[in-house]
Enzyme design. Structure first.
Site, PDB file in Angstrom:
ATOM      1  NE  ARG A 299      43.063 -14.973  31.563  1.00  0.00           N
ATOM      2  CZ  ARG A 299      43.833 -15.553  32.248  1.00  0.00           C
ATOM      3  NH1 ARG A 299      45.178 -14.820  32.745  1.00  0.00           N
ATOM      4  NH2 ARG A 299      42.832 -16.154  33.843  1.00  0.00           N
TER       5      ARG A 299
ATOM      6  CE  LYS B 156      39.743 -31.791  46.556  1.00  0.00           C
ATOM      7  NZ  LYS B 156      40.436 -30.799  47.403  1.00  0.00           N
TER       8      LYS B 156
ATOM      9  N   GLY C  92      38.973 -23.765  33.476  1.00  0.00           N
ATOM     10  CA  GLY C  92      39.976 -23.853  33.117  1.00  0.00           C
ATOM     11  C   GLY C  92      40.377 -24.828  31.764  1.00  0.00           C
TER      12      GLY C  92
ATOM     13  N   GLY D 148      36.988 -18.400  38.209  1.00  0.00           N
ATOM     14  CA  GLY D 148      36.363 -18.207  39.251  1.00  0.00           C
ATOM     15  C   GLY D 148      35.107 -17.121  38.995  1.00  0.00           C
TER      16      GLY D 148
HETATM   17  P1  AMP Z   1      38.738 -29.018  39.447  1.00  0.00           P
HETATM   18  O1  AMP Z   1      39.687 -27.992  38.975  1.00  0.00           O
HETATM   19  O2  AMP Z   1      37.637 -28.813  40.830  1.00  0.00           O
HETATM   20  O3  AMP Z   1      37.556 -28.253  37.611  1.00  0.00           O
HETATM   21  O4  AMP Z   1      38.390 -30.069  38.713  1.00  0.00           O
HETATM   22  C1  AMP Z   1      39.801 -30.291  37.341  1.00  0.00           C
HETATM   23  C2  AMP Z   1      40.684 -31.214  38.565  1.00  0.00           C
HETATM   24  O5  AMP Z   1      40.190 -32.470  37.897  1.00  0.00           O
HETATM   25  C3  AMP Z   1      41.823 -31.933  36.791  1.00  0.00           C
HETATM   26  O6  AMP Z   1      43.012 -31.316  37.836  1.00  0.00           O
HETATM   27  C4  AMP Z   1      41.961 -33.102  36.438  1.00  0.00           C
HETATM   28  O7  AMP Z   1      42.546 -33.670  36.286  1.00  0.00           O
HETATM   29  C5  AMP Z   1      41.157 -33.375  38.158  1.00  0.00           C
HETATM   30  N1  AMP Z   1      40.046 -34.616  38.000  1.00  0.00           N
HETATM   31  C6  AMP Z   1      39.086 -34.484  37.011  1.00  0.00           C
HETATM   32  N2  AMP Z   1      38.927 -35.919  37.539  1.00  0.00           N
HETATM   33  C7  AMP Z   1      39.384 -36.969  38.496  1.00  0.00           C
HETATM   34  C8  AMP Z   1      39.676 -38.101  38.453  1.00  0.00           C
HETATM   35  N3  AMP Z   1      38.787 -39.558  38.515  1.00  0.00           N
HETATM   36  N4  AMP Z   1      41.112 -38.963  39.336  1.00  0.00           N
HETATM   37  C9  AMP Z   1      41.497 -37.561  39.906  1.00  0.00           C
HETATM   38  N5  AMP Z   1      41.557 -36.672  39.138  1.00  0.00           N
HETATM   39  C10 AMP Z   1      41.103 -35.719  38.497  1.00  0.00           C
END
Ligand code: AMP
Length: 417
Positions: free
Chosen positions: A36, A219, A375, A398
């Site tokens: 950064r 999610k 990230g 974000g």
């Molecule tokens: P996000 O913060 O929504 O971008 O999600 C990132 C997180 O999703 C990371 O910590 C990954 O470990 C998790 N992730 C990706 N694929 C999976 C999966 N198949 N099962 C559980 N967590 C996952």
């Protein structure tokens, strides 16, 4: 009116610049990743080269009061190295009048962590746990009131304002948005902000087709806004990572112990329908790597996404799925990637995410415009040494997500209006 850093005359002027020096520090307060800070160098150097002086302001961490752990003092030696000049420091961002006034062309003053003050975020602090709604409202009103003087003081130090902190552009804080109104004729974006806006706007508004978005992560609920907004811009959407299982369960699949948001299943089905209506081709992983534990030495196997047995959970995209994605990616002219397509933190389950990073680098070499943000996806391209082999790496997690959702970011609006 918004000005341009390239053409603005900084000679003899003091520029107050919102930078993002929120860098990770180790227990010895050494910087462990200076990305950064390095990113802000072009903006800082431009002002200095054109005969201006710099007043730099930033937050570091999330202190709720004055706390030496989060002092920007820790970053001063490295900043001096990056700029090649001695840097002055104001121990209190609200008491820097004399230092700011004495600042000469080519000199640099760093203000102490803005978040030592509640006024930076404009959120009350120290509320009792059992505070009534009435008390909360009064505390909020009080901090909003004192925020006015806080902003005015910061603005009083300088002749012009530059926002170069894309990572906080989605926050309407004192230094990221409110201060701009004191510089109606002398406000502008720094090079990071300009670059981020240009890259995302290019994908959303002026891309070469076919356009493909790869959206991963855990999610649906946190990505649905982007997914739906992107339906208007993309031809293909690859959805990977944990959120796939909510789709698959909603479609009648067996997902074993895979991560799932049961309350989002209806939304998942509606999303599938919307993609069809908008003519967007959706690619959900078909075959996945499943594991019998969430650990690096778990047993794994490859199965269909619709038939995961009870004790297993989906953790990564399988070879066959990656092959399909590769064909889509390599025939695209514009590609956006956000979010890991597997449990990237566990090396054994990071293969899919690394493969996507490799595909993006290859597509870029073939002439595609590729934008990587978020990230984990940024970490994947960086770790693999591909950060300069893609067209643009977004530094704002974000903020980038909100911008992709079509939300007007306060930090951008404050400069433009
Ligand atoms: P996000 O913060 O929504 O971008 O999600 C990132 C997180 O999703 C990371 O910590 C990954 O470990 C998790 N992730 C990706 N694929 C999976 C999966 N198949 N099962 C559980 N967590 C996952």
């Amino acid at each position: 009116m918004q000005k341009n850093i390239e053409t603005y005359d900084f000679a003899g002027k003091k520029a107050i610049v919102r930078v993002d020096f929120n860098v990770p520090l180790n227990e010895k307060f050494e910087i462990t990743d200076d990305t950064r800070m390095r990113a802000a160098v072009p903006t800082m150097k431009k002002v200095l080269e054109k005969g201006g002086a710099l007043i730099l302001m930033s937050h570091l961490g999330r202190p709720k009061k004055v706390d030496p752990q989060f002092s920007l003092k820790h970053i001063l030696p490295h900043l001096e190295e990056l700029l090649g000049v001695k840097v002055q420091f104001a121990e209190d961002c609200q008491k820097a009048d004399e230092q700011a006034a004495a600042l000469k062309a080519g000199e640099v003053l760093v203000l102490e962590n803005l978040r030592y003050y509640a006024e930076e975020e404009g959120k009350p602090r120290g509320l009792k746990e059992d505070a009534t709604d009435e008390e909360k409202k009064a505390a909020k009103a009080a901090v909003k009131e004192s925020q006015k003087a806080f902003v005015k003081k910061l603005a009083s130090y300088a002749d012009c304002y530059i926002n170069d902190a894309f990572g906080t552009a989605h926050r309407a804080h004192a230094s990221t948005a409110l201060i701009a109104k004191y510089f109606p004729e002398d406000k502008m974006f720094g090079y990071i902000m300009e670059g981020e806006i240009k890259a995302i706007d290019h994908v959303l508004k002026t891309p070469q087709h076919p356009v493909t978005a790869i959206i991963g992560g855990s999610k649906i609920s946190s990505k649905i806004g982007i997914i739906e907004h992107l339906f208007d811009a993309v031809d293909n959407m690859i959805i990977g990572g944990g959120m796939v299982y909510t789709f698959k369960k909603a479609m009648g699949g067996k997902i074993g112990r895979s991560i799932c948001e049961d309350d989002q299943m209806e939304l998942a089905l509606a999303t599938l329908k919307k993609a069809e209506e908008k003519g967007v081709k959706l690619y959900l992983s078909n075959e996945v790597v499943v594991a019998d534990a969430f650990s690096n030495d778990a047993n794994t196997k490859v199965v269909s996404n619709m038939e995961i047995e009870d004790e297993w959970e989906g953790v990564d995209a399988a070879e066959s799925t990656l092959k399909t994605w590769e064909e889509v990616i390599m025939s695209s002219k514009t590609i956006l990637w956000n979010g890991p397509v597997g449990v990237f933190e566990i090396p054994a389950f990071a293969k899919g995410t690394k493969a996507v990073a490799r595909m993006l680098a290859a597509a870029t070499e073939k002439g595609a415009f590729t934008l990587v943000g978020g990230g984990d996806s940024v970490a994947a391209v960086t770790q693999m040494g591909f950060a300069d082999k893609v067209s643009y790496v977004s530094t704002g997690g974000g903020a980038m997500l909100e911008y992709l959702e079509g939300i007007e970011l306060p930090g951008i609006a404050a400069i433009k209006e």
